[in-house]
Design a protein around this motif. Structure first.
Motif, PDB file in Angstrom:
ATOM      1  N   LEU A  33     -13.975  12.685 -25.432  1.00  0.00           N
ATOM      2  CA  LEU A  33     -15.337  12.421 -24.994  1.00  0.00           C
ATOM      3  C   LEU A  33     -15.312  11.129 -24.186  1.00  0.00           C
ATOM      4  N   ILE A  34     -15.759  11.205 -22.939  1.00  0.00           N
ATOM      5  CA  ILE A  34     -15.880  10.012 -22.101  1.00  0.00           C
ATOM      6  C   ILE A  34     -17.305   9.514 -22.264  1.00  0.00           C
ATOM      7  N   VAL A  35     -17.450   8.286 -22.747  1.00  0.00           N
ATOM      8  CA  VAL A  35     -18.768   7.710 -23.006  1.00  0.00           C
ATOM      9  C   VAL A  35     -18.986   6.552 -22.030  1.00  0.00           C
ATOM     10  N   GLN A  36     -19.978   6.690 -21.175  1.00  0.00           N
ATOM     11  CA  GLN A  36     -20.332   5.618 -20.245  1.00  0.00           C
ATOM     12  C   GLN A  36     -21.014   4.500 -21.022  1.00  0.00           C
ATOM     13  N   THR A  83     -27.940   4.494 -25.057  1.00  0.00           N
ATOM     14  CA  THR A  83     -26.667   5.186 -25.159  1.00  0.00           C
ATOM     15  C   THR A  83     -26.290   5.718 -23.789  1.00  0.00           C
ATOM     16  N   GLY A  84     -25.019   5.536 -23.412  1.00  0.00           N
ATOM     17  CA  GLY A  84     -24.554   6.008 -22.119  1.00  0.00           C
ATOM     18  C   GLY A  84     -24.324   7.502 -22.099  1.00  0.00           C
ATOM     19  N   GLU A  85     -24.159   8.035 -20.913  1.00  0.00           N
ATOM     20  CA  GLU A  85     -23.903   9.457 -20.727  1.00  0.00           C
ATOM     21  C   GLU A  85     -22.556   9.829 -21.338  1.00  0.00           C
ATOM     22  N   MET A  97     -14.644   0.447 -14.824  1.00  0.00           N
ATOM     23  CA  MET A  97     -14.300   0.118 -16.205  1.00  0.00           C
ATOM     24  C   MET A  97     -15.466   0.327 -17.167  1.00  0.00           C
ATOM     25  N   GLY A  98     -16.547   0.928 -16.754  1.00  0.00           N
ATOM     26  CA  GLY A  98     -17.739   1.038 -17.581  1.00  0.00           C
ATOM     27  C   GLY A  98     -17.779   2.248 -18.484  1.00  0.00           C
ATOM     28  N   TYR A 108     -10.315   1.974 -25.329  1.00  0.00           N
ATOM     29  CA  TYR A 108     -10.893   1.304 -24.173  1.00  0.00           C
ATOM     30  C   TYR A 108      -9.858   1.205 -23.051  1.00  0.00           C
ATOM     31  N   PRO A 109     -10.295   1.378 -21.799  1.00  0.00           N
ATOM     32  CA  PRO A 109      -9.357   1.289 -20.673  1.00  0.00           C
ATOM     33  C   PRO A 109      -8.917  -0.152 -20.431  1.00  0.00           C
TER      34      PRO A 109
END
Length: 118
Positions: free
Chosen positions: A13-16, A33-35, A79-80, A91-92
Motif C-alpha cells: 500500500l502506497i500511502v501519500q 489522511t493521505g491517498e 518523497m511524500g 519509508y523511502p
C-alpha cells in the motif's frame, strides 16, 4: 514487471503523506489522511556487500535495508509517501529510480521497518 518470479510478489500500500490543518480549541493540529494506492511489488533486502560499501563510502546516519520494486505507474515521485507491507511501514531514502532505464518498474530504496532517513 518481474513476471518471472510471481512467488516474490507482495501486496503493498502506497500511502501519500497527509496534510496539516488548523488547530482546534485544545491546541491540537488536525492531520488529514493521505491517498492510498494498493500495488503488487517485490521487497528485497539490500545485499550485505552493497550495504557495507554504502557504510564505507561515509554515509551519515543509518544505512538503508531494502529495495522495493514497483510498477512504473506507482505514485512514488518525490518523497511524500511511505509503503505499508503487512503491518510494517517502510519509508523511502531517496527518490524512486527507473530501474534498468526501460520504463517498466521503479526501484525504491527503503530503511528498516519504521526507520526514517536521518
Amino acid at each position: 514487471m518481474l513476471t518471472y518470479f510471481p512467488e516474490l510478489m507482495r501486496d503493498m500500500l502506497i500511502v501519500q503523506d497527509g496534510t496539516f490543518g488548523g488547530f482546534d480549541d485544545d491546541g491540537r493540529q488536525g492531520v488529514s489522511t493521505g491517498e492510498q494506492t494498493p500495488v503488487r511489488g517485490v521487497l528485497q533486502p539490500i545485499p550485505v556487500r552493497t550495504r557495507s560499501q554504502m557504510q564505507q563510502s561515509g554515509a551519515l546516519g543509518g544505512i538503508p535495508a531494502y529495495y522495493a520494486y514497483l510498477p512504473i505507474t506507482a505514485p512514488v515521485q518525490g518523497m511524500g509517501y511511505h509503503l505499508v507491507i503487512g503491518d510494517l511501514t517502510y519509508y523511502p531514502w531517496e527518490d524512486a529510480q527507473d530501474a534498468g532505464g526501460a520504463g517498466e518498474y521503479f526501484r525504491v530504496t527503503l530503511g528498516s521497518p519504521g526507520q526514517r532517513r536521518a
